[in-house]
Write a protein that holds these residues in place. Structure first.
Motif: not given
Length: 496
Positions: A89, A144, A147-149, A172-174, A177
């Motif tokens: 990524r 990350r 569960g948080t970026y 972000s969560r993903d 966004t």
């Protein structure tokens, strides 16, 4: 945003006021001398371990550009790169007219490997039209945690911004966004210790998460310990990802508590711009990547920034703007699959040409392996061996899991839960407790919905499938949901 180029009016102007070069000066290479400690009347401590010279092998580079913008993106540089969930990524600095307001944007793309192919780039973060980052957001660093970026970025409100670059953070969560954190305000601003001709300010940050601490490395052209050309990298840390509380700053005496992130910048870890870093678990050391004449130089610091355990390593090749190290989700070096204690893969994505907008673009992959780390020597470094199988002193096989070992009678079964099998047993593993022994033929049970576990010392150790139980010569018995629910379940054997 690069402190070596003035911010664009619409796109980009000149770039690279001066490249940081490798030289014999210890400060320029990252080998900043440590102030001598006065002798005490007590026994003299032993000298620090000798600095090691690593060898390198397996040089590699992509055949061409792997990450680039689309449509009217005129420049592409300063990538943040995570190896996560079987994919690569990447987030980086660019500019697309579809992303408003006009100014630097952060784009995103992903691919199956460092050499691609990567997906079509999309803008995921742009200026706020207000606050410190009204026009420009750039230089992402992504980790990350849980569960948080968290994305740490450079923001600026306008083009002609006289020391106006500052550091912000978004969550972000993903990873796609994003929401501005800290009420949309900067978390680090220029210290203004010394006002220099280079009027960039603070930014080009890189973050790693180690033992509950967020370590933030960044440029501040106004820092006291900055080179006259503005080059220098400073370090803050906090357990708070927003750096609002519990902040410590690196000074001549190490990390010390501070009341604000704008304390004087008294110590730089490397004389460079646009650097990135990661944590190497196997040797408890930071690796800092920064551009020098011949490519990307990697310098190393121990956890306390008191010594440099290795001589610098060079990843050669063309470059035009700072490298992005390939890291795990928390900013650590990926564990080497066959030699986790002695070898580390050093891979970077970096811009390689000055494009039509007179700014860096064409991001390519370069890398090599550094060999001879002599790691996994302490309990703190055992995380590098997590999920590896090693020889056991009982002529069996030990699987290292979370600070314990699971001892298997059959190596073939241990291998099913391993990320790798090592021929030698690091001595530090002898200090770990044996959590449980797994004899061949031990009883296995299956739940009504198909879950399978081995019964070991009265507990149910989930193994994932009947095939694994069969490999252990364990007969599988199907039990009722009521009986299954009575067992205390352990998940350490659920998979590598």
């Amino acid at each position: 945003m690069s402190p070596r180029r003035r911010l664009p009016v619409l796109l980009a102007a000149s770039v690279l006021v001066g490249a940081v070069t490798a030289c014999s000066d210890p400060a320029a290479s990252g080998s900043v001398p440590i102030s001598p400690v006065q002798k005490s009347t007590s026994a003299v401590p032993p000298p620090p371990p000798k600095k090691l010279t690593l060898t390198v092998d397996k040089p590699r580079e992509s055949a061409g550009v792997v990450v680039h913008g689309v449509e009217d993106a005129p420049y592409n540089y300063a990538p943040a790169v995570l190896r996560e969930g079987g994919r690569i990524r990447a987030w980086w600095c660019s500019q697309m007219s579809v992303a408003q307001p006009g100014g630097d944007d952060i784009l995103y793309s992903e691919g199956p490997s460092l050499d691609g192919p990567f997906s079509t780039a999309v803008p995921v973060f742009s200026g706020s039209s207000a606050s410190f980052d009204a026009m420009h957001v750039c230089d992402p660093s992504v980790v990350r945690v849980g569960g948080t970026y968290y994305m740490y970025y450079t923001g600026a409100s306008r083009d002609n911004h006289a020391n106006g670059s500052s550091i912000g953070v978004a969550t972000s969560r993903d990873g796609i966004t994003w929401t501005r954190a800290n009420n949309g305000q900067a978390i680090v601003v220029p210290a203004n210790d010394v006002i220099r001709e280079n009027a960039y300010g603070a930014g080009q940050q890189s973050v790693v998460h180690v033992d509950g601490w967020f370590y933030l490395m960044f440029t501040d052209t106004t820092g006291r310990a900055t080179h006259p050309n503005g080059a220098g990298q400073f370090v803050l840390r906090s357990r708070d990802p927003l750096f609002v509380k519990g902040v410590e700053a690196l000074g001549e005496g190490g990390m010390v508590p501070v009341s604000t992130t704008t304390v004087p910048r008294t110590r730089s870890v490397v004389e460079a711009f646009s650097s990135d870093w990661m944590w190497i678990d196997a040797v408890s050391a930071f690796a800092i990547a920064h551009s020098t004449d011949a490519g990307t130089t990697i310098t190393f610091w121990d956890k306390d920034f008191t010594r440099q355990p290795f001589d610098p390593v060079l990843i050669p090749g063309v470059w035009r703007e700072g490298p992005g190290l390939v890291r795990t989700a928390e900013g650590h070096a990926p564990i080497h699959p066959t030699d986790p204690c002695g070898r580390v893969s050093l891979d970077v994505l970096r811009s390689t040409v000055i494009g039509a907008a007179n700014a860096p673009t064409d991001i390519r992959h370069f890398g090599l392996d550094a060999v001879g780390l002599r790691g996994c020597a302490t309990k703190a470094e055992l995380s590098a061996l997590n999920r590896y199988t090693v020889p056991s002193p009982e002529n069996t096989a030990d699987l290292v899991v979370g600070g314990e070992v699971i001892r298997f009678e059959r190596r073939s079964v241990a291998k099913e839960f391993s990320r790798g099998v090592l021929a030698d047993r690091p001595a530090v593993i002898d200090s770990l407790p044996v959590a449980v022994r797994v004899p061949a033929g031990v009883e296995a049970v299956r739940s009504p919905d198909g879950e399978v576990g081995l019964l070991l010392d009265g507990k149910l150790w989930l193994v994932g499938s009947a095939e694994v139980a069969a490999l252990n010569s364990s007969t599988v018995k199907t039990v009722s949901e009521q009986e299954w629910s009575r067992y205390e379940r352990r998940s350490e054997l659920a998979g590598p």
